[in-house]
Enzyme design. Sequence first.
Site, PDB file in Angstrom:
ATOM      1  N   ASP A   1      17.983   4.338 -59.342  1.00  0.00           N
ATOM      2  CA  ASP A   1      19.008   5.375 -59.532  1.00  0.00           C
ATOM      3  C   ASP A   1      19.595   5.866 -58.201  1.00  0.00           C
ATOM      4  O   ASP A   1      20.265   6.898 -58.172  1.00  0.00           O
ATOM      5  CB  ASP A   1      18.416   6.561 -60.308  1.00  0.00           C
ATOM      6  CG  ASP A   1      17.259   7.251 -59.574  1.00  0.00           C
ATOM      7  OD1 ASP A   1      16.903   6.827 -58.445  1.00  0.00           O
ATOM      8  OD2 ASP A   1      16.716   8.229 -60.127  1.00  0.00           O
ATOM      9  N   THR A   2      19.350   5.132 -57.103  1.00  0.00           N
ATOM     10  CA  THR A   2      19.611   5.685 -55.771  1.00  0.00           C
ATOM     11  C   THR A   2      20.469   4.777 -54.904  1.00  0.00           C
ATOM     12  O   THR A   2      20.277   3.557 -54.897  1.00  0.00           O
ATOM     13  CB  THR A   2      18.253   5.903 -55.057  1.00  0.00           C
ATOM     14  OG1 THR A   2      17.480   6.803 -55.844  1.00  0.00           O
ATOM     15  CG2 THR A   2      18.431   6.491 -53.678  1.00  0.00           C
TER      16      THR A   2
ATOM     17  N   GLU B   1       7.154   8.767 -51.062  1.00  0.00           N
ATOM     18  CA  GLU B   1       7.434   8.165 -52.375  1.00  0.00           C
ATOM     19  C   GLU B   1       7.573   6.672 -52.124  1.00  0.00           C
ATOM     20  O   GLU B   1       8.508   6.237 -51.439  1.00  0.00           O
ATOM     21  CB  GLU B   1       8.783   8.675 -52.925  1.00  0.00           C
ATOM     22  CG  GLU B   1       8.900  10.179 -53.069  1.00  0.00           C
ATOM     23  CD  GLU B   1       8.477  10.668 -54.442  1.00  0.00           C
ATOM     24  OE1 GLU B   1       8.394   9.854 -55.380  1.00  0.00           O
ATOM     25  OE2 GLU B   1       8.213  11.878 -54.568  1.00  0.00           O
TER      26      GLU B   1
HETATM   27  C1  LIG Z   1      14.488   5.809 -55.472  1.00  0.00           C
HETATM   28  S1  LIG Z   1      12.739   5.599 -55.405  1.00  0.00           S
HETATM   29  C2  LIG Z   1      12.428   5.464 -53.657  1.00  0.00           C
HETATM   30  C3  LIG Z   1      10.984   5.306 -53.296  1.00  0.00           C
HETATM   31  C4  LIG Z   1      10.351   3.942 -53.574  1.00  0.00           C
HETATM   32  N1  LIG Z   1      11.220   2.848 -53.279  1.00  0.00           N
HETATM   33  C5  LIG Z   1       9.871   3.852 -55.002  1.00  0.00           C
HETATM   34  O1  LIG Z   1      10.461   3.111 -55.797  1.00  0.00           O
HETATM   35  O2  LIG Z   1       8.904   4.554 -55.315  1.00  0.00           O
HETATM   36  C6  LIG Z   1      12.147   7.273 -55.756  1.00  0.00           C
HETATM   37  C7  LIG Z   1      11.513   7.491 -57.124  1.00  0.00           C
HETATM   38  O3  LIG Z   1      12.509   7.377 -58.131  1.00  0.00           O
HETATM   39  C8  LIG Z   1      12.002   6.585 -59.187  1.00  0.00           C
HETATM   40  N2  LIG Z   1      13.141   6.013 -59.895  1.00  0.00           N
HETATM   41  C9  LIG Z   1      14.040   5.123 -59.402  1.00  0.00           C
HETATM   42  N3  LIG Z   1      14.962   4.828 -60.333  1.00  0.00           N
HETATM   43  C10 LIG Z   1      14.648   5.550 -61.442  1.00  0.00           C
HETATM   44  C11 LIG Z   1      15.223   5.663 -62.725  1.00  0.00           C
HETATM   45  N4  LIG Z   1      16.320   4.980 -63.064  1.00  0.00           N
HETATM   46  N5  LIG Z   1      14.644   6.505 -63.612  1.00  0.00           N
HETATM   47  C12 LIG Z   1      13.539   7.220 -63.273  1.00  0.00           C
HETATM   48  N6  LIG Z   1      12.946   7.148 -62.065  1.00  0.00           N
HETATM   49  C13 LIG Z   1      13.492   6.321 -61.153  1.00  0.00           C
HETATM   50  C14 LIG Z   1      11.139   5.589 -58.462  1.00  0.00           C
HETATM   51  O4  LIG Z   1      10.247   4.909 -59.317  1.00  0.00           O
HETATM   52  C15 LIG Z   1      10.431   6.462 -57.460  1.00  0.00           C
HETATM   53  O5  LIG Z   1       9.349   7.119 -58.054  1.00  0.00           O
HETATM   54  N1  LIG Z   2      15.245  16.727 -55.534  1.00  0.00           N
HETATM   55  C1  LIG Z   2      14.819  15.465 -55.472  1.00  0.00           C
HETATM   56  N2  LIG Z   2      13.528  15.191 -55.718  1.00  0.00           N
HETATM   57  C2  LIG Z   2      13.124  13.902 -55.606  1.00  0.00           C
HETATM   58  N3  LIG Z   2      11.865  13.423 -55.743  1.00  0.00           N
HETATM   59  C3  LIG Z   2      11.868  12.102 -55.471  1.00  0.00           C
HETATM   60  C4  LIG Z   2      13.166  11.713 -55.156  1.00  0.00           C
HETATM   61  C5  LIG Z   2      13.490  10.378 -54.602  1.00  0.00           C
HETATM   62  O1  LIG Z   2      14.614   9.921 -54.716  1.00  0.00           O
HETATM   63  O2  LIG Z   2      12.570   9.782 -54.041  1.00  0.00           O
HETATM   64  C6  LIG Z   2      13.972  12.851 -55.251  1.00  0.00           C
HETATM   65  C7  LIG Z   2      15.359  13.147 -55.055  1.00  0.00           C
HETATM   66  O3  LIG Z   2      16.219  12.291 -54.808  1.00  0.00           O
HETATM   67  N4  LIG Z   2      15.713  14.475 -55.145  1.00  0.00           N
HETATM   68 MG   LIG Z   3      15.926  10.303 -56.351  1.00  0.00          MG
END
Ligand SMILES: C[S@@+](CC[C@H](N)C(=O)[O-])C[C@H]1O[C@@H](n2cnc3c(N)ncnc32)[C@H](O)[C@@H]1O
Ligand SMILES: Nc1nc2[nH]cc(C(=O)O)c2c(=O)[nH]1
Ligand SMILES: [Mg+2]
Length: 211
Positions: free
Chosen positions: A50-51, A117
């Site tokens: 989602d990032t 994370e």
């Molecule tokens: C963007 S990731 C960055 C850290 C690391 N790469 C990871 O995957 O843990 C941050 C958190 O968001 C969760 N995440 C990413 N995409 C998601 C989604 N579509 N729905 C729910 N959680 C999500 C990941 O599993 C992780 O726990």
């Molecule tokens: N407020 C906020 N909390 C978070 N916890 C984990 C995040 C992430 O993207 O790792 C996240 C994020 O993107 N924003």
């Molecule tokens: Mg996030």
Amino acid sequence: MSYAVKEIFLTLQGEGYFAGRTAVFCRFSGCNLWSGQEKDRATAICQFCDTDFVGMDGSGGGRFEDANSLAIAIEKHWGERDTSYRFVVFTGGEPLLQLDKSLIDVLKKKGFFIAVETNGTMLVPKGVDWICVSPKQGAALMQMHGDELKLVYPQEAMNPQKFESLSFKSFRLQPRDDEQRDKHLRQAIQYCQDHPKWYLSLQTHKLIGIP
Ligand SMILES: C[S@@+](CC[C@H](N)C(=O)[O-])C[C@H]1O[C@@H](n2cnc3c(N)ncnc32)[C@H](O)[C@@H]1O
Ligand SMILES: Nc1nc2[nH]cc(C(=O)O)c2c(=O)[nH]1
Ligand SMILES: [Mg+2]
Ligand code: SF4
């Protein structure tokens, strides 16, 4: 070593044990499970991300030439707030591609509590205070202990049960956020109610409209 950072921002930790706690987020650029380009999503190991972690063009982002300069930027985002609550969350992208001992050491000296994370495919360096591992289907899990195990749910062929014997203080299911988010939420609620070792983890920052 230099660091490629997508963005740095002050917000509330939205997820997991520290949900609601004020934190500086440092989002590193790059990931080992997806290029971050939409054209590659369908063939990536991790397809539900989602990032946006590509480049260094976010707020507070950039190339930091050494640990000291990045730590100073993080400290500036904390600002004049009470130093005894200093809290930084390293995320990405995959933060363990870049987070190293020198950055950890200088932030510890500044009194920061350091959380990470990670997708768990690399080992967490010593000195991190809070380890949140979020395993991904198709990626070998290396970091088998920590504080929270936060599984995005559902993931095909990822039965939460197979993680239960690992050494974590808590086990959480985070509903997969995509076009079927409501369905995934209901499935995660049902799983937690049927398997009370598992806690529901909501992405509360999305619910309240903060970064
Ligand atoms: C963007 S990731 C960055 C850290 C690391 N790469 C990871 O995957 O843990 C941050 C958190 O968001 C969760 N995440 C990413 N995409 C998601 C989604 N579509 N729905 C729910 N959680 C999500 C990941 O599993 C992780 O726990
Ligand atoms: N407020 C906020 N909390 C978070 N916890 C984990 C995040 C992430 O993207 O790792 C996240 C994020 O993107 N924003
Ligand atoms: Mg996030
Ligand atoms: S491992 Fe983390 S950052 Fe990388 S693509 Fe998956 S959710 Fe996104």
